[in-house]
Design a protein around this motif. Structure first.
Motif, PDB file in Angstrom:
ATOM      1  N   GLU A   6       0.828  -1.209   0.000  1.00 57.41           N
ATOM      2  CA  GLU A   6       0.000   0.000   0.000  1.00 57.41           C
ATOM      3  C   GLU A   6       0.863   1.260   0.000  1.00 57.41           C
ATOM      4  O   GLU A   6       0.681   2.146   0.816  1.00 57.41           O
ATOM      5  N   LYS A   7       1.820   1.340  -0.918  1.00 58.28           N
ATOM      6  CA  LYS A   7       2.709   2.496  -0.974  1.00 58.28           C
ATOM      7  C   LYS A   7       2.889   2.959  -2.411  1.00 58.28           C
ATOM      8  O   LYS A   7       2.879   2.162  -3.334  1.00 58.28           O
ATOM      9  N   LEU A   8       3.081   4.249  -2.539  1.00 59.33           N
ATOM     10  CA  LEU A   8       3.458   4.819  -3.829  1.00 59.33           C
ATOM     11  C   LEU A   8       4.973   4.768  -3.949  1.00 59.33           C
ATOM     12  O   LEU A   8       5.690   4.756  -2.948  1.00 59.33           O
ATOM     13  N   SER A   9       5.449   4.808  -5.166  1.00 57.93           N
ATOM     14  CA  SER A   9       6.895   4.835  -5.371  1.00 57.93           C
ATOM     15  C   SER A   9       7.460   6.158  -4.857  1.00 57.93           C
ATOM     16  O   SER A   9       6.769   7.192  -4.855  1.00 57.93           O
ATOM     17  N   PRO A  10       8.712   6.156  -4.437  1.00 61.38           N
ATOM     18  CA  PRO A  10       9.341   7.410  -3.992  1.00 61.38           C
ATOM     19  C   PRO A  10       9.330   8.475  -5.093  1.00 61.38           C
ATOM     20  O   PRO A  10       9.170   9.658  -4.800  1.00 61.38           O
ATOM     21  N   GLN A  11       9.456   8.053  -6.344  1.00 65.26           N
ATOM     22  CA  GLN A  11       9.443   9.009  -7.456  1.00 65.26           C
ATOM     23  C   GLN A  11       8.079   9.686  -7.571  1.00 65.26           C
ATOM     24  O   GLN A  11       7.997  10.900  -7.806  1.00 65.26           O
ATOM     25  N   THR A  12       7.013   8.911  -7.399  1.00 66.02           N
ATOM     26  CA  THR A  12       5.662   9.480  -7.471  1.00 66.02           C
ATOM     27  C   THR A  12       5.446  10.474  -6.338  1.00 66.02           C
ATOM     28  O   THR A  12       4.913  11.565  -6.551  1.00 66.02           O
ATOM     29  N   LYS A  13       5.872  10.112  -5.137  1.00 65.79           N
ATOM     30  CA  LYS A  13       5.742  11.012  -3.988  1.00 65.79           C
ATOM     31  C   LYS A  13       6.513  12.307  -4.215  1.00 65.79           C
ATOM     32  O   LYS A  13       6.003  13.393  -3.933  1.00 65.79           O
ATOM     33  N   LYS A  14       7.733  12.191  -4.736  1.00 67.81           N
ATOM     34  CA  LYS A  14       8.552  13.389  -5.001  1.00 67.81           C
ATOM     35  C   LYS A  14       7.903  14.265  -6.063  1.00 67.81           C
ATOM     36  O   LYS A  14       7.891  15.489  -5.935  1.00 67.81           O
ATOM     37  N   LEU A  15       7.373  13.638  -7.111  1.00 70.45           N
ATOM     38  CA  LEU A  15       6.723  14.398  -8.176  1.00 70.45           C
ATOM     39  C   LEU A  15       5.496  15.143  -7.653  1.00 70.45           C
ATOM     40  O   LEU A  15       5.318  16.336  -7.931  1.00 70.45           O
ATOM     41  N   ILE A  16       4.658  14.471  -6.892  1.00 69.46           N
ATOM     42  CA  ILE A  16       3.465  15.114  -6.340  1.00 69.46           C
ATOM     43  C   ILE A  16       3.847  16.242  -5.397  1.00 69.46           C
ATOM     44  O   ILE A  16       3.257  17.333  -5.449  1.00 69.46           O
ATOM     45  N   ILE A 128      -4.161  20.731  -3.580  1.00 68.26           N
ATOM     46  CA  ILE A 128      -3.307  20.181  -4.646  1.00 68.26           C
ATOM     47  C   ILE A 128      -2.699  18.837  -4.237  1.00 68.26           C
ATOM     48  O   ILE A 128      -2.907  17.834  -4.926  1.00 68.26           O
ATOM     49  N   PRO A 129      -1.945  18.768  -3.134  1.00 65.33           N
ATOM     50  CA  PRO A 129      -1.379  17.452  -2.788  1.00 65.33           C
ATOM     51  C   PRO A 129      -2.445  16.434  -2.403  1.00 65.33           C
ATOM     52  O   PRO A 129      -2.299  15.241  -2.710  1.00 65.33           O
ATOM     53  N   LEU A 130      -3.526  16.873  -1.765  1.00 65.74           N
ATOM     54  CA  LEU A 130      -4.586  15.932  -1.399  1.00 65.74           C
ATOM     55  C   LEU A 130      -5.191  15.264  -2.634  1.00 65.74           C
ATOM     56  O   LEU A 130      -5.372  14.046  -2.667  1.00 65.74           O
ATOM     57  N   VAL A 131      -5.492  16.055  -3.638  1.00 67.73           N
ATOM     58  CA  VAL A 131      -6.088  15.511  -4.859  1.00 67.73           C
ATOM     59  C   VAL A 131      -5.077  14.637  -5.598  1.00 67.73           C
ATOM     60  O   VAL A 131      -5.401  13.536  -6.046  1.00 67.73           O
ATOM     61  N   LEU A 132      -3.849  15.118  -5.722  1.00 63.77           N
ATOM     62  CA  LEU A 132      -2.851  14.347  -6.470  1.00 63.77           C
ATOM     63  C   LEU A 132      -2.499  13.030  -5.787  1.00 63.77           C
ATOM     64  O   LEU A 132      -2.372  11.995  -6.452  1.00 63.77           O
ATOM     65  N   PHE A 133      -2.346  13.050  -4.466  1.00 54.29           N
ATOM     66  CA  PHE A 133      -2.085  11.789  -3.766  1.00 54.29           C
ATOM     67  C   PHE A 133      -3.302  10.870  -3.836  1.00 54.29           C
ATOM     68  O   PHE A 133      -3.160   9.663  -4.049  1.00 54.29           O
ATOM     69  N   SER A 134      -4.503  11.420  -3.681  1.00 54.18           N
ATOM     70  CA  SER A 134      -5.716  10.604  -3.790  1.00 54.18           C
ATOM     71  C   SER A 134      -5.791   9.938  -5.157  1.00 54.18           C
ATOM     72  O   SER A 134      -6.085   8.737  -5.268  1.00 54.18           O
ATOM     73  N   TYR A 135      -5.524  10.723  -6.184  1.00 51.10           N
ATOM     74  CA  TYR A 135      -5.558  10.186  -7.546  1.00 51.10           C
ATOM     75  C   TYR A 135      -4.489   9.105  -7.727  1.00 51.10           C
ATOM     76  O   TYR A 135      -4.761   8.028  -8.284  1.00 51.10           O
ATOM     77  N   ALA A 136      -3.281   9.385  -7.254  1.00 49.25           N
ATOM     78  CA  ALA A 136      -2.188   8.418  -7.398  1.00 49.25           C
ATOM     79  C   ALA A 136      -2.516   7.109  -6.681  1.00 49.25           C
ATOM     80  O   ALA A 136      -2.278   6.017  -7.223  1.00 49.25           O
ATOM     81  N   HIS A 146      -6.350   5.277  -0.697  1.00 50.58           N
ATOM     82  CA  HIS A 146      -7.193   6.146  -1.511  1.00 50.58           C
ATOM     83  C   HIS A 146      -8.451   6.550  -0.733  1.00 50.58           C
ATOM     84  O   HIS A 146      -8.775   7.733  -0.624  1.00 50.58           O
ATOM     85  N   LYS A 147      -9.127   5.565  -0.154  1.00 50.35           N
ATOM     86  CA  LYS A 147     -10.365   5.846   0.581  1.00 50.35           C
ATOM     87  C   LYS A 147     -10.113   6.750   1.784  1.00 50.35           C
ATOM     88  O   LYS A 147     -10.916   7.644   2.063  1.00 50.35           O
ATOM     89  N   LYS A 148      -9.020   6.510   2.500  1.00 56.68           N
ATOM     90  CA  LYS A 148      -8.702   7.342   3.670  1.00 56.68           C
ATOM     91  C   LYS A 148      -8.500   8.801   3.278  1.00 56.68           C
ATOM     92  O   LYS A 148      -9.001   9.709   3.941  1.00 56.68           O
ATOM     93  N   LEU A 149      -7.753   9.031   2.222  1.00 56.43           N
ATOM     94  CA  LEU A 149      -7.428  10.400   1.830  1.00 56.43           C
ATOM     95  C   LEU A 149      -8.613  11.101   1.166  1.00 56.43           C
ATOM     96  O   LEU A 149      -8.828  12.299   1.371  1.00 56.43           O
ATOM     97  N   TYR A 152     -11.112  13.414   2.936  1.00 57.19           N
ATOM     98  CA  TYR A 152     -10.764  14.834   3.104  1.00 57.19           C
ATOM     99  C   TYR A 152     -10.678  15.547   1.758  1.00 57.19           C
ATOM    100  O   TYR A 152     -11.167  16.661   1.609  1.00 57.19           O
ATOM    101  N   ALA A 153     -10.032  14.900   0.810  1.00 49.14           N
ATOM    102  CA  ALA A 153      -9.786  15.538  -0.484  1.00 49.14           C
ATOM    103  C   ALA A 153     -11.079  15.859  -1.228  1.00 49.14           C
ATOM    104  O   ALA A 153     -11.225  16.958  -1.776  1.00 49.14           O
ATOM    105  N   PHE A 154     -12.014  14.928  -1.241  1.00 50.48           N
ATOM    106  CA  PHE A 154     -13.232  15.113  -2.030  1.00 50.48           C
ATOM    107  C   PHE A 154     -14.055  16.320  -1.570  1.00 50.48           C
ATOM    108  O   PHE A 154     -14.362  17.206  -2.377  1.00 50.48           O
ATOM    109  N   PRO A 155     -14.427  16.411  -0.283  1.00 50.47           N
ATOM    110  CA  PRO A 155     -15.237  17.571   0.110  1.00 50.47           C
ATOM    111  C   PRO A 155     -14.478  18.894  -0.037  1.00 50.47           C
ATOM    112  O   PRO A 155     -15.080  19.924  -0.365  1.00 50.47           O
ATOM    113  N   LEU A 156     -13.174  18.862   0.172  1.00 55.98           N
ATOM    114  CA  LEU A 156     -12.403  20.097   0.003  1.00 55.98           C
ATOM    115  C   LEU A 156     -12.326  20.511  -1.465  1.00 55.98           C
ATOM    116  O   LEU A 156     -12.405  21.702  -1.786  1.00 55.98           O
TER     117      LEU A 156
END
Length: 176
Positions: A6-16, A128-136, A146-149, A152-156
């Motif tokens: 349940e992790k994103l790659s370090p490259q994806t995290k850095k990009l976001i 911005i980071p909430l949506v991008l991490f949720s999408y990723a 995805h569901k946890k984030l 918060y991301a959706f209503p905001l």
């Protein structure tokens, strides 16, 4: 289907993270840029309309996922992302070619306007980071994260898009 990792790659995290920092900085810097001789005064109702459509597509994404239609949900979210990017481009283009418009309302309406405007601006940076991490997380099938984030991301995201329309409707009588 859930993946075991349940992790994103370090490259994806850095990009976001980079995108989440660069976008607000670029917008702030571009607000100091003024291009004379270009009339983009037609853009505010367009980018307000884009925000309104974004609210609708986000709600349609919610309906799709409630019906367990993941493909349609993904399509609506991707369309919402494109709309948000298009909004940002129109917004920046307008503001680098036009002088700021002062809000002319007084009293309580002025307080309401500035509350909505300031909360919209602050949350538009934070979303911005909430949506991008949720999408990723979603696109990488990391469903639990995805569901946890998204809680918060959706209503905001809805709030930011909807208040964009409200800010436009409140300031539009004062455009020159």
């Amino acid at each position: 289907m859930h993946t075991t990792e349940e992790k994103l790659s370090p490259q994806t995290k850095k990009l976001i993270t980079a995108v989440s920092v660069v976008i607000p900085l670029a917008v702030a810097i571009l607000f100091k840029v003024k291009i004379d001789g270009v009339d983009l005064s037609f853009l505010p109702p367009i980018y307000a309309g884009i925000n309104a459509v974004t609210v609708v597509t986000l709600l349609m994404a919610l309906v799709a996922i409630k019906k367990k239609n993941i493909d349609l949900h993904r399509l609506f979210i991707q369309f919402s992302l494109v709309l948000s990017l298009f909004f940002l481009l129109c917004y920046v283009a307008y503001h680098i070619t036009s002088d700021s418009t002062a809000f002319g309302g007084e009293g309580t309406i002025r307080t309401i306007y500035y509350f909505v405007l300031i909360s919209h601006i602050v949350l538009s940076v934070g979303i911005i980071p909430l949506v991008l991490f949720s999408y990723a997380y979603g696109i990488n099938n990391l469903v639990t994260r995805h569901k946890k984030l998204v809680r918060y991301a959706f209503p905001l995201w809805i709030y930011v898009a909807a208040t964009g329309v409200i800010v436009y409707l409140m300031i539009s009588p004062y455009y020159a």
